[in-house]
Design an enzyme around this catalytic site. Structure first.
Site, PDB file in Angstrom:
ATOM      1  N   SER A   1       0.813  -1.209   0.000  1.00 48.43           N
ATOM      2  CA  SER A   1       0.000   0.000   0.000  1.00 48.43           C
ATOM      3  C   SER A   1       0.852   1.267   0.000  1.00 48.43           C
ATOM      4  O   SER A   1       0.435   2.302  -0.516  1.00 48.43           O
ATOM      5  CB  SER A   1      -0.929  -0.003   1.220  1.00 48.43           C
ATOM      6  OG  SER A   1      -1.841  -1.083   1.158  1.00 48.43           O
TER       7      SER A   1
ATOM      8  N   THR B   1       0.884  -9.680 -11.351  1.00 50.06           N
ATOM      9  CA  THR B   1      -0.075 -10.437 -12.156  1.00 50.06           C
ATOM     10  C   THR B   1       0.367 -10.462 -13.619  1.00 50.06           C
ATOM     11  O   THR B   1       0.848  -9.459 -14.139  1.00 50.06           O
ATOM     12  CB  THR B   1      -1.472  -9.805 -12.049  1.00 50.06           C
ATOM     13  OG1 THR B   1      -1.843  -9.720 -10.676  1.00 50.06           O
ATOM     14  CG2 THR B   1      -2.505 -10.636 -12.785  1.00 50.06           C
TER      15      THR B   1
ATOM     16  N   GLY C   1     -26.272 -23.765   0.404  1.00 48.34           N
ATOM     17  CA  GLY C   1     -26.029 -24.696   1.500  1.00 48.34           C
ATOM     18  C   GLY C   1     -24.827 -25.573   1.217  1.00 48.34           C
ATOM     19  O   GLY C   1     -23.777 -25.100   0.783  1.00 48.34           O
TER      20      GLY C   1
ATOM     21  N   GLU D   1      -4.611  -3.610  -6.164  1.00 47.96           N
ATOM     22  CA  GLU D   1      -4.809  -2.241  -6.658  1.00 47.96           C
ATOM     23  C   GLU D   1      -5.396  -1.327  -5.585  1.00 47.96           C
ATOM     24  O   GLU D   1      -6.213  -0.458  -5.862  1.00 47.96           O
ATOM     25  CB  GLU D   1      -5.623  -2.245  -7.952  1.00 47.96           C
ATOM     26  CG  GLU D   1      -4.870  -2.964  -9.058  1.00 47.96           C
ATOM     27  CD  GLU D   1      -5.472  -2.822 -10.427  1.00 47.96           C
ATOM     28  OE1 GLU D   1      -5.958  -1.727 -10.753  1.00 47.96           O
ATOM     29  OE2 GLU D   1      -5.442  -3.816 -11.174  1.00 47.96           O
TER      30      GLU D   1
END
Length: 412
Positions: free
Chosen positions: A161, A187, A368, A392
């Site tokens: 960050s 990525t 479920g 990002e």
């Protein structure tokens, strides 16, 4: 390149898009109804995803397979360079069109969605905005048709960050820049043919001493780390980039020295629209899955959809999805109108990512036990959704961005 996409969508779409009729939409509050051209684009991308991605998405996820053939077809359709001008072999469309297309691709396969997002927003985006004419020809045009894809190297093992605290360095030596350091969580790294890299060229100036560089892959001095074994988006590769005296030509500097932090922040503004769109696709797929199951599953003598509790869940899921979609479209429209959109892209990314996580969670609740097994896609949607709150810019960072802009608006 756009011709294939336009032809697939039909002649009227092609004529309208070539005439740029769609730009008239972009008064931000003018309408929430997509024009016919964008509706046709959405259907074209949905049809592609249903045919090419949905049948293999589970296998891609299970075996961590990069969708090579599908990415090539997407490139041929213009989906990997959607807002790149046609003279650079792009589709020449707008960011609203990109958001719509990316949502539909991600609805079919979230991994393929992020591959598309990184190439469009994070790799091509900064070169298109800050690159020289020569750089655009060399680093954009070959990356538009699916033969090559790019990646974006900002985060590091010690700072994600805190993008301004780059420890990777670049020093001038003659006619070259020499890079040293490690970039993390990249990525597309294993398949990429180039990357935009951010490195410190003057540590005394902190974030004002960061510069951006264009690096071919592979290249001497650049090593790929191991592929990360991830919770979700498993068909896209994630790895470290390790630079050890990696020498690149001086002309590979993107923009001016010291502009790197500005380039990175403006690129992330664009990228957050992409991730919001990816999250919308995951959320829509989760809602579709939940409704289909609830309509066909009977309990107490009636379909689950007759139960008020299930209806309330579905209503809340739809509300979160539609709200996030409108925020995302608004951010895209602002960008297309060349208006400030930093706060709006943060809002879109925050709302859409948290909606995707919440909606995929509720989809599992509705299914479920069937939601917990790989026979159904709900568990994959849940795993894929989680990353959209992290990369990002985490949800916490988005809140800081939003609050900062909000408070400044009250003080001005």
């Amino acid at each position: 390149m756009a011709a294939a996409l336009l032809a697939r969508a039909g002649g009227s779409l092609g004529r309208a898009l070539r005439a740029r009729d769609w730009r008239r939409l972009h008064t931000v509050y003018q309408s929430v109804e997509l024009p016919e051209t964008h509706q046709m684009l959405r259907q074209t991308c949905r049809d592609f995803a249903e045919k090419e991605l949905v049948p293999i998405a589970a296998q891609l996820d299970k075996e961590h397979l990069f969708p090579t053939s599908q990415v090539k077809k997407m490139g041929e359709l213009g989906l990997l360079a959607m807002d790149v001008p046609e003279e650079l072999s792009g589709a020449g469309l707008d960011y609203l069109a990109y958001s719509i297309a990316l949502e539909e691709i991600s609805r079919g396969c979230a991994s393929t969605g992020v591959i598309m997002s990184v190439n469009n927003s994070l790799y091509l985006g900064p070169i298109l905005k800050f690159g020289s004419s020569q750089q655009k020809q060399q680093w954009i045009t070959p990356f538009t048709n699916g033969d090559k894809i790019g990646c974006f190297a900002l985060s590091e093992p010690g700072n994600g960050s805190d993008a301004g605290a780059a420890s990777t360095t670049a020093r001038e030596e003659g006619d070259s820049w020499v890079l040293n350091g490690t970039k993390a969580w990249i990525t597309n790294s294993w398949e990429a043919s180039a990357t935009v890299v951010f490195a410190s060229t003057d540590r005394s100036r902190q974030n004002k001493g960061i510069s951006a560089f264009l690096v071919p892959m592979p290249t001497p001095g650049l090593t790929l780390g191991k592929k990360e074994d991830k919770l979700g988006i498993r068909a896209s590769s994630t790895a470290n980039l390790i630079f050890e005296d990696c020498r690149i030509p001086k002309e590979n500097l993107l923009g001016e020295p010291g502009m790197g932090f500005k380039i990175a922040m403006q690129t992330l503004d664009m990228g957050r629209i992409g991730i919001a769109s990816q999250a919308l696709g995951i959320a829509q797929a989760s809602l579709d899955c939940a409704v289909k199951y609830a309509e066909n599953r009977h309990a107490f003598g009636a379909p689950l959809t007759k139960l008020q509790n299930i209806q309330f869940k579905l209503a809340d899921m739809a509300l979160a999805l539609e709200s996030a979609r409108l925020l995302t479209w608004r951010a895209a429209m602002l960008k297309d109108n060349k208006k400030p959109f930093t706060k709006e892209s943060a809002m879109a990314k925050l709302a859409a990512s948290e909606a995707a996580t919440a909606i995929s969670h509720q989809a599992i609740q509705i299914l479920g036990g069937m939601g917990y097994v790989t026979e159904m896609p709900a568990e994959r949607y849940y795993r894929d959704a989680r990353i959209t709150e992290i990369y990002e810019g985490t949800s916490e960072i988005q809140r800081l961005v939003i609050a900062g802009h909000l408070l400044r608006s009250y003080r001005s």
